[in-house]
Scaffold this active site. Structure first.
Site, PDB file in Angstrom:
ATOM      1  N   GLU A 237      88.067 -15.853 -27.388  1.00 36.26           N
ATOM      2  CA  GLU A 237      89.639 -15.210 -27.289  1.00 36.26           C
ATOM      3  C   GLU A 237      90.016 -16.849 -27.369  1.00 36.26           C
ATOM      4  O   GLU A 237      91.297 -16.134 -28.276  1.00 36.26           O
ATOM      5  CB  GLU A 237      89.787 -14.031 -26.212  1.00 36.26           C
ATOM      6  CG  GLU A 237      89.092 -13.417 -26.092  1.00 36.26           C
ATOM      7  CD  GLU A 237      89.478 -12.317 -25.125  1.00 36.26           C
ATOM      8  OE1 GLU A 237      90.675 -11.688 -24.555  1.00 36.26           O
ATOM      9  OE2 GLU A 237      88.853 -12.155 -23.858  1.00 36.26           O
ATOM     10  N   HIS A 253      61.299 -14.469 -23.792  1.00 36.98           N
ATOM     11  CA  HIS A 253      60.621 -13.914 -24.867  1.00 36.98           C
ATOM     12  C   HIS A 253      60.946 -13.174 -25.622  1.00 36.98           C
ATOM     13  O   HIS A 253      60.378 -12.062 -26.250  1.00 36.98           O
ATOM     14  CB  HIS A 253      60.909 -12.969 -23.547  1.00 36.98           C
ATOM     15  CG  HIS A 253      59.780 -13.275 -21.873  1.00 36.98           C
ATOM     16  ND1 HIS A 253      58.371 -13.401 -21.812  1.00 36.98           N
ATOM     17  CD2 HIS A 253      60.774 -13.508 -21.167  1.00 36.98           C
ATOM     18  CE1 HIS A 253      57.997 -13.794 -21.063  1.00 36.98           C
ATOM     19  NE2 HIS A 253      59.146 -13.935 -20.287  1.00 36.98           N
ATOM     20  N   LYS A 347      94.076  -1.537 -29.903  1.00 38.13           N
ATOM     21  CA  LYS A 347      94.121  -1.163 -29.261  1.00 38.13           C
ATOM     22  C   LYS A 347      95.377  -0.191 -30.024  1.00 38.13           C
ATOM     23  O   LYS A 347      95.810   0.607 -29.629  1.00 38.13           O
ATOM     24  CB  LYS A 347      95.069  -1.568 -27.931  1.00 38.13           C
ATOM     25  CG  LYS A 347      94.043  -2.680 -26.782  1.00 38.13           C
ATOM     26  CD  LYS A 347      94.370  -3.308 -25.831  1.00 38.13           C
ATOM     27  CE  LYS A 347      93.067  -3.701 -24.907  1.00 38.13           C
ATOM     28  NZ  LYS A 347      93.853  -4.241 -24.001  1.00 38.13           N
TER      29      LYS A 347
END
Ligand code: PA5
Length: 353
Positions: A237, A253, A347
């Site tokens: 951001e 892993h 949004k």
């Protein structure tokens, strides 16, 4: 002169004063603590068996950092819900804390509806919006605060304010003295890494320089796992760059096999390890061996040592350091750290559907 040492860089690019808000984080933590100590609590807050913090993005990360601390000491499980629906096990014995800076985030509001249907005790942390209205209508206690800036800059309220509420509900132990020492450690470190400290003596500027032009991959572990997530979010951001967060020991892993391809990725990545003497000693061994593997593959790897004496101090000082690195990287990228046009577009588009 380095552009990071030139005041005009900040005047030109930082149009909204994000640097001032980062500089204000220690003081914000103190104010947020006081607000959390004064806010009302639900009647049943002290009897709950589980806690869920519902929030997204800059309003979820405080809950995630609190989970790291609670996992070290609390018999009450704390989880974070970044989604529309609460987990199926949320019930009358679960405290649901809805955290939304704007109070208008649809996923968080959906979780509030869910919690109301399940008669779970609710608590809100917000500056206003629909969440504040719902809280008033349903007599939901709320920590409401005023803040001029972006949600991610209000981390003090989302994290430290939340800690005060959790302490008062008996979910975590006494934090006040650790917090004061942590804030002092932040202030002392800030004096070494703020914009007026030249790059040759400024470790945050130097780290931004090392990451510039590369994709940052931040490794956390244990209670620092979500500090790495905070760094990633701030790179996205503030600096407007791809970034990734990994967690040890799990990354040992799988991720260690993925450093080679596609061709050219080694030249494009740079790794940062977040270190604390309070991590499991085998994790510290793993950091050393993982750095060695990266070095042998030609991928630059650096690390940052947390400051202070407590887990809380280690979280807050590393958050602060990462915020500054992301800010300097924004400057090197020629970006204004403030606007988030893609999030705003998303949004707006979703509001029409
Ligand atoms: O940093 C941001 O602006 C976002 O990640 C927001 O925090 C996120 O979209 C949620 O909004 P709010 O914090 O208002 O609930």
């Amino acid at each position: 002169m380095s552009i990071l040492d030139d005041r005009t860089t900040y005047q030109r690019l930082d149009t909204a004063g994000i640097g001032n808000l980062i500089a204000g984080l220690p003081q914000q933590c103190r104010a947020a603590w006081d607000a959390g100590m004064a806010a009302p609590l639900p009647e049943r807050a002290g009897d709950v068996m589980r806690v869920v913090v519902a929030g997204m993005g800059g309003s979820a990360i405080g809950g995630a950092l609190a989970r790291g601390l609670a996992d070290l000491e609390s018999p009450v499980a704390l989880t974070v819900c970044r989604d529309y629906r609460l987990p199926a096990w949320v019930d009358v014995h679960t405290l649901v804390i809805a955290s939304s800076f704007s109070g208008n985030t649809e996923e968080t509001l959906s979780c509030v509806e869910d919690a109301l249907e399940r008669h779970a005790p609710l608590l809100a942390i917000t500056t206003g919006g629909k969440l504040a209205q719902i809280a008033q209508a349903h007599h939901i206690p709320a920590l409401t605060y005023a803040f001029a800036g972006q949600p991610r800059c209000a981390l003090g309220y989302g994290f430290v304010g939340l800690l005060a509420l959790l302490q008062r509900a008996g979910i975590i132990g006494e934090q006040a003295s650790d917090l004061e020492a942590a804030v002092r450690a932040m202030e002392a470190w800030a004096a070494e890494i703020s914009p007026d400290v030249p790059e040759e003596r400024n470790a945050a500027k130097q780290m931004a320089r090392a990451l510039h032009g590369r994709i940052p991959v931040v490794y956390g572990a244990g209670f620092l796992t979500d500090v790495a997530v905070r760094w990633k979010g701030q790179f996205n951001e503030n600096s407007k760059t791809f970034a990734f967060a990994e967690a040890l020991p799990e990354a040992n892993h799988n991720a260690v096999e993925g450093y080679g391809l596609p061709a050219g990725s080694r030249e494009r990545m740079a790794v940062v390890f977040l270190k604390s003497a309070l991590l499991h000693p085998r994790v510290l061994d793993r950091i050393a061996v993982t750095a060695d593997i990266l070095e042998r593959q030609g991928i630059p790897a650096g690390w940052v040592d947390a400051r202070g004496d407590s887990a809380l101090a280690h979280i807050l000082t590393l958050v602060q350091f990462g915020d500054w690195v992301s800010y300097y990287l924004a400057m090197l990228n020629g970006q204004d750290p403030n606007p988030i046009p893609q999030i705003d577009y998303l949004k707006a588009q979703l509001a029409q559907r």
